[in-house]
Write a protein that holds these residues in place. Structure first.
Motif, PDB file in Angstrom:
ATOM      1  N   PRO A 209       0.813  -1.217   0.000  1.00 58.72           N
ATOM      2  CA  PRO A 209       0.000   0.000   0.000  1.00 58.72           C
ATOM      3  C   PRO A 209       0.849   1.272   0.000  1.00 58.72           C
ATOM      4  O   PRO A 209       1.935   1.313   0.597  1.00 58.72           O
ATOM      5  N   LEU A 210       0.336   2.306  -0.648  1.00 59.91           N
ATOM      6  CA  LEU A 210       1.061   3.563  -0.751  1.00 59.91           C
ATOM      7  C   LEU A 210       1.386   4.136   0.622  1.00 59.91           C
ATOM      8  O   LEU A 210       2.496   4.637   0.847  1.00 59.91           O
ATOM      9  N   ARG A 211       0.456   4.053   1.550  1.00 54.13           N
ATOM     10  CA  ARG A 211       0.692   4.619   2.879  1.00 54.13           C
ATOM     11  C   ARG A 211       1.881   3.938   3.564  1.00 54.13           C
ATOM     12  O   ARG A 211       2.645   4.576   4.305  1.00 54.13           O
ATOM     13  N   VAL A 212       2.047   2.637   3.314  1.00 61.78           N
ATOM     14  CA  VAL A 212       3.173   1.908   3.896  1.00 61.78           C
ATOM     15  C   VAL A 212       4.486   2.361   3.255  1.00 61.78           C
ATOM     16  O   VAL A 212       5.499   2.564   3.938  1.00 61.78           O
ATOM     17  N   LYS A 213       4.480   2.541   1.941  1.00 63.09           N
ATOM     18  CA  LYS A 213       5.688   3.021   1.252  1.00 63.09           C
ATOM     19  C   LYS A 213       6.098   4.394   1.777  1.00 63.09           C
ATOM     20  O   LYS A 213       7.286   4.657   2.009  1.00 63.09           O
ATOM     21  N   LEU A 214       5.123   5.271   1.931  1.00 66.69           N
ATOM     22  CA  LEU A 214       5.428   6.624   2.398  1.00 66.69           C
ATOM     23  C   LEU A 214       5.993   6.605   3.818  1.00 66.69           C
ATOM     24  O   LEU A 214       6.964   7.306   4.117  1.00 66.69           O
ATOM     25  N   GLU A 215       5.399   5.798   4.684  1.00 66.88           N
ATOM     26  CA  GLU A 215       5.920   5.706   6.046  1.00 66.88           C
ATOM     27  C   GLU A 215       7.302   5.069   6.055  1.00 66.88           C
ATOM     28  O   GLU A 215       8.179   5.470   6.832  1.00 66.88           O
ATOM     29  N   PHE A 216       7.514   4.087   5.194  1.00 60.63           N
ATOM     30  CA  PHE A 216       8.822   3.441   5.078  1.00 60.63           C
ATOM     31  C   PHE A 216       9.889   4.477   4.729  1.00 60.63           C
ATOM     32  O   PHE A 216      10.948   4.551   5.366  1.00 60.63           O
TER      33      PHE A 216
ATOM     34  N   VAL B  21      28.002   2.623  -1.500  1.00 60.01           N
ATOM     35  CA  VAL B  21      27.557   1.231  -1.458  1.00 60.01           C
ATOM     36  C   VAL B  21      26.038   1.193  -1.466  1.00 60.01           C
ATOM     37  O   VAL B  21      25.382   1.866  -0.658  1.00 60.01           O
ATOM     38  N   ASP B  22      25.471   0.409  -2.377  1.00 55.19           N
ATOM     39  CA  ASP B  22      24.027   0.200  -2.413  1.00 55.19           C
ATOM     40  C   ASP B  22      23.650  -0.877  -1.404  1.00 55.19           C
ATOM     41  O   ASP B  22      24.358  -1.881  -1.248  1.00 55.19           O
ATOM     42  N   SER B  23      22.510  -0.684  -0.765  1.00 54.80           N
ATOM     43  CA  SER B  23      21.998  -1.712   0.145  1.00 54.80           C
ATOM     44  C   SER B  23      20.505  -1.488   0.339  1.00 54.80           C
ATOM     45  O   SER B  23      19.954  -0.463  -0.069  1.00 54.80           O
ATOM     46  N   SER B  24      19.864  -2.470   0.952  1.00 55.32           N
ATOM     47  CA  SER B  24      18.411  -2.439   1.105  1.00 55.32           C
ATOM     48  C   SER B  24      18.050  -2.732   2.553  1.00 55.32           C
ATOM     49  O   SER B  24      18.475  -3.753   3.116  1.00 55.32           O
ATOM     50  N   ALA B  25      17.283  -1.853   3.166  1.00 57.31           N
ATOM     51  CA  ALA B  25      16.895  -2.031   4.566  1.00 57.31           C
ATOM     52  C   ALA B  25      16.237  -3.390   4.775  1.00 57.31           C
ATOM     53  O   ALA B  25      15.317  -3.769   4.053  1.00 57.31           O
TER      54      ALA B  25
ATOM     55  N   TRP C 227       9.528  -3.185  11.547  1.00 55.42           N
ATOM     56  CA  TRP C 227       8.191  -2.697  11.218  1.00 55.42           C
ATOM     57  C   TRP C 227       7.795  -3.112   9.801  1.00 55.42           C
ATOM     58  O   TRP C 227       6.681  -3.600   9.583  1.00 55.42           O
ATOM     59  N   MET C 228       8.703  -2.942   8.833  1.00 50.22           N
ATOM     60  CA  MET C 228       8.388  -3.316   7.465  1.00 50.22           C
ATOM     61  C   MET C 228       8.173  -4.818   7.336  1.00 50.22           C
ATOM     62  O   MET C 228       7.307  -5.266   6.583  1.00 50.22           O
ATOM     63  N   ALA C 229       8.960  -5.604   8.052  1.00 44.78           N
ATOM     64  CA  ALA C 229       8.765  -7.052   8.019  1.00 44.78           C
ATOM     65  C   ALA C 229       7.373  -7.428   8.500  1.00 44.78           C
ATOM     66  O   ALA C 229       6.733  -8.348   7.962  1.00 44.78           O
ATOM     67  N   GLU C 230       6.885  -6.707   9.485  1.00 46.14           N
ATOM     68  CA  GLU C 230       5.520  -6.948   9.970  1.00 46.14           C
ATOM     69  C   GLU C 230       4.489  -6.611   8.899  1.00 46.14           C
ATOM     70  O   GLU C 230       3.494  -7.321   8.734  1.00 46.14           O
ATOM     71  N   GLN C 231       4.741  -5.530   8.151  1.00 48.82           N
ATOM     72  CA  GLN C 231       3.806  -5.152   7.085  1.00 48.82           C
ATOM     73  C   GLN C 231       3.772  -6.216   5.990  1.00 48.82           C
ATOM     74  O   GLN C 231       2.725  -6.480   5.391  1.00 48.82           O
ATOM     75  N   LEU C 232       4.931  -6.848   5.738  1.00 48.46           N
ATOM     76  CA  LEU C 232       5.035  -7.840   4.673  1.00 48.46           C
ATOM     77  C   LEU C 232       4.669  -9.244   5.146  1.00 48.46           C
ATOM     78  O   LEU C 232       4.509 -10.153   4.325  1.00 48.46           O
ATOM     79  N   GLY C 233       4.588  -9.416   6.446  1.00 47.80           N
ATOM     80  CA  GLY C 233       4.167 -10.709   6.982  1.00 47.80           C
ATOM     81  C   GLY C 233       5.236 -11.782   6.984  1.00 47.80           C
ATOM     82  O   GLY C 233       4.925 -12.976   6.945  1.00 47.80           O
ATOM     83  N   ARG C 234       6.516 -11.385   7.057  1.00 45.89           N
ATOM     84  CA  ARG C 234       7.588 -12.371   7.126  1.00 45.89           C
ATOM     85  C   ARG C 234       8.806 -11.739   7.796  1.00 45.89           C
ATOM     86  O   ARG C 234       8.964 -10.517   7.774  1.00 45.89           O
ATOM     87  N   PRO C 235       9.673 -12.549   8.379  1.00 47.21           N
ATOM     88  CA  PRO C 235      10.846 -11.988   9.064  1.00 47.21           C
ATOM     89  C   PRO C 235      11.880 -11.459   8.089  1.00 47.21           C
ATOM     90  O   PRO C 235      11.955 -11.894   6.942  1.00 47.21           O
ATOM     91  N   SER C 236      12.679 -10.530   8.568  1.00 48.64           N
ATOM     92  CA  SER C 236      13.760  -9.987   7.753  1.00 48.64           C
ATOM     93  C   SER C 236      14.892 -11.009   7.643  1.00 48.64           C
ATOM     94  O   SER C 236      15.220 -11.686   8.618  1.00 48.64           O
ATOM     95  N   PRO C 237      15.524 -11.123   6.458  1.00 51.73           N
ATOM     96  CA  PRO C 237      16.675 -12.025   6.333  1.00 51.73           C
ATOM     97  C   PRO C 237      17.972 -11.449   6.898  1.00 51.73           C
ATOM     98  O   PRO C 237      18.980 -12.160   6.956  1.00 51.73           O
ATOM     99  N   SER C 238      17.949 -10.173   7.309  1.00 54.43           N
ATOM    100  CA  SER C 238      19.165  -9.546   7.833  1.00 54.43           C
ATOM    101  C   SER C 238      19.593 -10.175   9.153  1.00 54.43           C
ATOM    102  O   SER C 238      18.818 -10.256  10.110  1.00 54.43           O
TER     103      SER C 238
END
Length: 316
Positions: free
Chosen positions: A43-50, A248-252, A297-308
């Motif tokens: 959802p857009l609202r999630v992207k904006l908060e992210f 360096v590129d990386s992804s939260a 928080w984002m992992a909760e929105q996506l419904g799975r744990p972060s691989p980090s």
């Protein structure tokens, strides 16, 4: 008290401190490269908060979205609305990916100051991704890059498949350098060298960067973009830093993946990168705890744990 309890890595004197940069720019790609790989549209609202949370953590470059055709990447079909509603924090850059002149038009209308084009170092990938040959891709990108530069925009050139291609195998170093030079000559201000399927190793990284240097290209114009398919992303990043790379590129949270590599585990996690930079004494400007909280928080929105690994270690 161990490192997990303090929330800080153990600092060990580096054996060759003079070979490392004092500071590194982290080019955060989670909101674009990460979310475009999601099966379901976020959802857009999630992207904006992210994006707001990422900016609050101290990240100064947030690749926000992409002006690709909605039928190609439906996950980013809301690009115009996202940029219209985005709270742009002073001092933070919000680059967007533009595939063609129409994408550039939309980016200019949205008032962006940084754009990127997405090229490749192999014939097979350009055929599948752009429906064009290796040389033909430059015909498409040249007017986009030149117009963007003429309008005062900073233009990044992504070069994918720099180390290996799923159809062609290992990619010749001289081929990667040739593609990169052509992008710089048409007006790109920076190249991001991508290990798209995650097969690079530190020796290969060092050899490629030396080849760019030998071709007369300043390492300040290069960035690296590693995937962790074989668990080499941090080692490859360390090799790039020792070679003189400062971006360096990386992804939260390690968001994103590669559809061209089996078991690809996604982008280098920003938290893992920050942990390593802290241990090396390299400045980056990011609040690790705030970033970990954001990825949880984002992992909760996506419904799975972060691989980090760092998110898992500090997020419990």
């Amino acid at each position: 008290m161990d490192a997990r309890e303090t929330g800080l890595p153990m600092r060990v004197p580096d054996p060759v401190p003079d070979a490392l940069p004092d500071a590194v720019t982290i080019w955060e790609v989670g909101a674009r490269d990460g979310l475009q790989n999601e099966q379901e549209v976020v959802p857009l609202r999630v992207k904006l908060e992210f994006l707001d949370r990422l900016a609050a953590s101290g990240l100064a470059v947030l690749e926000a979205t992409s002006f690709v055709r909605p039928e190609w990447v439906p996950q980013l079909a809301d690009a115009t609305e996202l940029l219209d509603r985005l709270h742009r924090v002073p001092g933070v850059r919000y680059p967007v990916l533009v595939p063609n002149m129409r994408g550039l038009d939309r980016a200019l209308e949205a008032g962006v100051s940084d754009v990127a084009v997405f090229a490749a170092a192999t014939e097979s990938f350009t055929r599948r991704n752009l429906n064009r040959g290796l040389d033909e891709q430059f015909v498409m990108f040249d007017p986009v890059v030149r117009r963007a530069a003429a309008d005062g925009l900073s233009v990044r050139g992504y070069v994918s498949m720099c180390f290996g291609d799923p159809w062609e195998g290992p990619v010749p170093i001289e081929q990667v350098v040739s593609v990169g030079k052509r992008l710089l000559e048409m007006g790109c201000t920076q190249l991001s060298l991508g290990d798209t399927i995650g097969v690079a190793t530190p020796g290969h990284v060092t050899a490629l960067l030396r080849a760019f240097t030998a071709a007369g290209i300043d390492l300040d114009r290069l960035a690296v973009h590693f995937h962790d398919t074989y668990g080499q992303a941090l080692a490859n990043t360390a090799a790039a830093l020792r070679s003189g790379v400062r971006t360096v590129d990386s992804s939260a949270g390690g968001l994103g993946g590669c559809p061209y590599a089996k078991s690809a585990t996604g982008n280098l996690a920003t938290e893992d990168l920050v942990w390593m930079l802290d241990g090396m004494g390299i400045e980056h400007g990011v609040d690790l705890r705030a970033l970990v909280d954001t990825s949880r928080w984002m992992a909760e929105q996506l419904g799975r744990p972060s691989p980090s690994g760092v998110v898992r270690a500090l997020g419990s």
